[in-house]
Design an enzyme around this catalytic site. Structure first.
Site, short mmCIF file in Angstrom:
data_model
loop_
_atom_site.label_atom_id
_atom_site.label_comp_id
_atom_site.label_asym_id
_atom_site.label_seq_id
_atom_site.Cartn_x
_atom_site.Cartn_y
_atom_site.Cartn_z
NE ARG A 1 -11.30 -5.72 -5.45
CZ ARG A 1 -11.24 -5.27 -4.20
NH1 ARG A 1 -11.80 -4.12 -3.90
NH2 ARG A 1 -10.63 -5.96 -3.26
CE LYS B 1 -12.48 -2.03 4.72
NZ LYS B 1 -13.18 -3.29 4.36
NE ARG C 1 -16.51 -5.13 -4.42
CZ ARG C 1 -15.70 -4.80 -3.41
NH1 ARG C 1 -16.09 -3.96 -2.48
NH2 ARG C 1 -14.52 -5.37 -3.29
NE ARG D 1 -11.16 -9.73 -0.75
CZ ARG D 1 -12.07 -9.02 -1.42
NH1 ARG D 1 -12.77 -9.61 -2.37
NH2 ARG D 1 -12.25 -7.76 -1.14
NE ARG E 1 -7.28 -5.76 4.35
CZ ARG E 1 -7.89 -5.00 3.43
NH1 ARG E 1 -7.57 -3.74 3.29
NH2 ARG E 1 -8.81 -5.52 2.66
#
Ligand code: AMP
Length: 213
Positions: A160, A17, A127, A171, A92
């Site tokens: 992160r 996104k 990531r 998540r 969300r």
């Protein structure tokens, strides 16, 4: 180019996104509004919101709706959002979507970017993000030219805390339970276009532009 400028990008964590929003804002000349980025900024600045949000974020849980809705209302009141916006990571929950409707926040198109859980996990676990400009890298699929350094601005890359293998399943579960119902919510309003979120970033971008026509 695309017609709709009031967009929601839906998709699991790591679906792309943010990556796609960064390209779309150039094509559509509207701001990207990422609640995740706004919350991380609030944490860095040590605001009351940042402090309230941090334990939820670190556990991979959603931050309470009331805090998020206030944050988004404030952001959307800024002049740059007058002619449109790309909402990345908001809404969300159904309560957040209801609050948008009640508040008269328009939505012209919802792009649902689909990637399976195994691939989402792989993407997130390796990531790395630039502390300065937010650009996103991957240790195997989008390797920075110099280890630990952002290609775009020379900033330091970091992982992160919620991109760890301990937090990712939480998540994914939050996405399935609380966010995925929004696909049906917006489908009932005729707004959803579903896009395959796998393959080259350029190809996915092309699919999104098609979906906006
Ligand atoms: P993201 O950068 O979109 O992956 O968001 C990171 C974290 O911020 C999420 O795991 C949540 O803890 C929190 N967050 C971001 N957006 C929302 C939202 N719309 N509602 C609730 N929590 C959110």
């Amino acid at each position: 180019m695309a017609n709709a400028t009031r967009l929601i990008l839906l998709g699991g964590p790591g679906a792309g996104k943010g990556t796609q929003a960064k390209r779309l804002i150039k094509a559509l000349s509207v701001p990207q509004i990422s609640t995740g980025d706004l919350l991380r900024a609030a944490r860095r600045e040590g605001t009351a919101l940042g402090l309230q949000a941090q334990s939820y974020m670190d556990q991979g849980k959603l931050v309470p709706d009331g805090l998020i809705i206030e944050l988004v209302n404030e952001r959307l009141a800024q002049p740059d959002a007058e002619n449109g916006y790309i909402l990345d990571g908001f809404p969300r929950t159904t309560a957040q979507a209801d609050a948008m409707e009640v508040g008269g926040i328009a939505v012209e198109r919802v792009v649902n970017i689909v990637v399976d859980d195994d691939e989402l996990t792989q993407r997130l676990a390796e990531r790395r993000i630039c502390r300065d400009c937010g650009a996103s890298f991957h240790l195997r699929f989008k390797v920075p030219a110099k280890a630990g350094i952002c290609d775009a601005c020379g900033g330091e890359l970091y992982q992160r805390r919620d991109d760890s293998l301990e937090v990712i399943p939480e998540r994914l579960a939050a996405y399935k339970e609380q966010t995925q119902p929004l696909v049906e919510y917006y489908d009932a309003r005729g707004l959803v276009r579903t896009v395959d979120g796998t393959g080259a970033i350029d190809d996915i971008y092309g699919r999104i532009i098609e979906a906006l026509k």
